[in-house]
Design an enzyme around this catalytic site. Structure first.
Site, mmCIF file in Angstrom:
data_model
loop_
_atom_site.group_PDB
_atom_site.id
_atom_site.type_symbol
_atom_site.label_atom_id
_atom_site.label_comp_id
_atom_site.label_asym_id
_atom_site.label_seq_id
_atom_site.Cartn_x
_atom_site.Cartn_y
_atom_site.Cartn_z
ATOM 1 N N ASP A 3 17.000 -48.820 19.938
ATOM 2 C CA ASP A 3 18.052 -49.255 19.026
ATOM 3 C C ASP A 3 19.185 -48.095 19.566
ATOM 4 O O ASP A 3 20.209 -48.463 19.366
ATOM 5 C CB ASP A 3 17.611 -48.794 17.660
ATOM 6 C CG ASP A 3 16.604 -50.017 16.936
ATOM 7 O OD1 ASP A 3 17.053 -51.164 17.499
ATOM 8 O OD2 ASP A 3 15.815 -49.776 16.250
ATOM 9 N N SER A 22 7.390 -47.275 10.518
ATOM 10 C CA SER A 22 8.698 -47.326 10.528
ATOM 11 C C SER A 22 8.968 -48.871 10.520
ATOM 12 O O SER A 22 8.590 -49.687 11.451
ATOM 13 C CB SER A 22 9.034 -46.863 11.978
ATOM 14 O OG SER A 22 10.469 -47.304 12.439
HETATM 15 N N1 ARG Z 1 10.628 -52.669 19.023
HETATM 16 C C1 ARG Z 1 11.696 -53.470 18.169
HETATM 17 C C2 ARG Z 1 12.910 -53.419 18.930
HETATM 18 O O1 ARG Z 1 12.959 -52.542 19.987
HETATM 19 C C3 ARG Z 1 11.693 -52.799 16.881
HETATM 20 C C4 ARG Z 1 12.465 -51.642 16.715
HETATM 21 C C5 ARG Z 1 12.453 -51.525 15.326
HETATM 22 N N2 ARG Z 1 13.399 -50.369 14.761
HETATM 23 C C6 ARG Z 1 13.032 -49.407 13.866
HETATM 24 N N3 ARG Z 1 14.077 -48.660 13.333
HETATM 25 N N4 ARG Z 1 11.946 -49.562 13.098
HETATM 26 O O2 ARG Z 1 13.716 -54.204 18.619
#
Ligand code: ARG
Length: 394
Positions: free
Chosen positions: A123, A175
């Site tokens: 992210d 999370s």
């Molecule tokens: N692994 C996934 C991605 O990179 C999910 C990320 C989830 N983000 C979070 N803040 N829990 O797209």
């Protein structure tokens, strides 16, 4: 106080609430930006938490429609699924949120933006690459990468010490990121890849065992690749996705549990839910099989993989991605029609398809007396088709 303004992408969770305070302590005037991408109402509790943490302003934008039409639909048309199991819900929302974050920064005259992502995830890459593409002059602050807390517990202590209302008892040990296209669940006991996801990781989807006993059915109508109808009734994009999320969820459809390759080089274990998206992807894929000729269909399957990789890696607003969109859009001109889908205990099966542009011709495919296929023509065709390879196993 230096009076510098920063716009923070704010969710109202522990991390971003602590980010507010942390930034305030470093002399920033903090404007919180909350994006509604269908994660559920931005709760008044979240806004309150932001205020108590010291935000000078909290701006909320409803981005649900833009998210579905400008991010989910292009991904659907491209058949974008990362490493065979992730429909990219989180990944698709990040460029949209980052775009609005930059807009808000301009609006309030901020020279900096901030996010609450860790230094291990995708992210941060998506937010920052997008922000830099749109305005390289903005400073980007990532408090979670910098701050001194070494554990959740230390962070919670800091929040409590500053009277930020954190409900520790209700706090999930996972999370979780949620939006209209799906839910991403990670961490906690899921960090052991051998551990089966516990019951509480089922968020929008019932486990197949608790799913409805009777099969469900839905007919999805597409217009140039975009879903427009359910059971013959026209629906707005957001309502259509919500409807399919509820339906798919009730039938246990759309879960995946996978190891995935992150941008920063590590493997991670993820559980995903995308009930509506799964139904739409299946239905759309089948409609393409019906209306696209062999060359286009098969070439496009390669593009789907590449497209998904780019979305995953935060490259939404890049020239190649834009060019791929133009290609995909061109392929969708005849992707109109209806697909009938059956849902049962976690499965999602296409059971019928039709289109005014269908290439399927019963008079050519049939094995009945109605057959009009010239079987004798096959002989010459095969001779020439195999000619280059005759006589040799090299
Ligand atoms: N692994 C996934 C991605 O990179 C999910 C990320 C989830 N983000 C979070 N803040 N829990 O797209």
């Amino acid at each position: 106080m230096s009076g510098k303004t920063v716009v923070l992408a704010f969710s109202g969770g522990l991390d971003t609430s602590v980010c507010v305070k942390w930034l305030v302590e470093r002399g920033y005037r903090v404007v919180c930006f909350m994006a509604d991408v269908g994660q559920g109402e931005p709760s008044s509790a979240a806004v309150r938490r932001g205020k108590i943490a010291g935000a000078s302003k909290i701006l909320v934008r409803d981005l649900r429609r833009e998210f579905v039409t400008d991010y989910c639909w292009p991904a659907l048309k491209a058949q974008a699924v990362y490493e065979g199991g992730y429909l990219l819900a989180t990944a698709l929302s990040r460029p949209l949120i980052a775009k609005h974050l930059v807009e808000v920064a301009h609006q309030v005259g901020a020279k900096a933006v901030a996010h609450g992502c860790t230094g291990k995830g995708n992210d941060q890459v998506r937010f920052e690459v997008t922000a830099r593409i749109l305005d390289p002059s903005l400073e980007i602050i990532a408090p979670v990468r910098e701050w001194e807390f070494r554990s959740r517990e230390e962070e919670i202590d800091y929040a409590l010490a500053h009277k930020i209302p954190i409900d520790v008892t209700k706090r999930s040990s996972y999370s979780i990121d949620e939006n209209l296209w799906g839910t991403s669940i990670e961490s906690g006991v899921l960090e052991n890849p051998w551990t089966e996801p516990p019951a509480e990781t089922y968020r929008s989807i019932r486990s197949p065992r608790r799913a409805k006993a009777a099969p469900g059915a839905v007919t999805v109508g597409f217009t140039r690749g975009a879903p427009t109808h359910l059971n013959g009734k026209r629906l707005e994009p957001v309502a259509l996705v919500e409807r399919l999320n509820a339906l798919g969820g009730a039938h246990g459809v759309g879960r995946s549990d996978m190891i995935e390759s992150r941008v920063v080089g590590i493997k991670s274990r993820e559980v995903y839910e995308a009930p509506g998206g799964t139904i739409l992807l299946r239905a759309h894929e089948e409609l393409e099989r019906l209306v696209l000729d062999r060359e286009l269909l098969q070439f496009k399957q390669g593009i789907a993989i590449r497209y998904a990789q780019m979305v995953y890696a935060g490259l939404w607003f890049t020239p190649l991605k834009r060019a791929l969109d133009a290609f995909v859009e061109q392929t969708q001109r005849r992707v109109s029609g209806e697909v009938r889908v059956k849902l049962y205990k976690g499965t999602c099966q296409v059971v019928g398809r039709k289109s005014p542009y269908g290439l399927y011709q019963e008079r050519l495919a049939t094995y009945s007396a109605k057959d009009q296929f010239d079987q004798r023509a096959a002989e010459g065709f095969i001779k020439l088709y195999g000619l280059p390879y005759e006589g040799g196993v090299h």
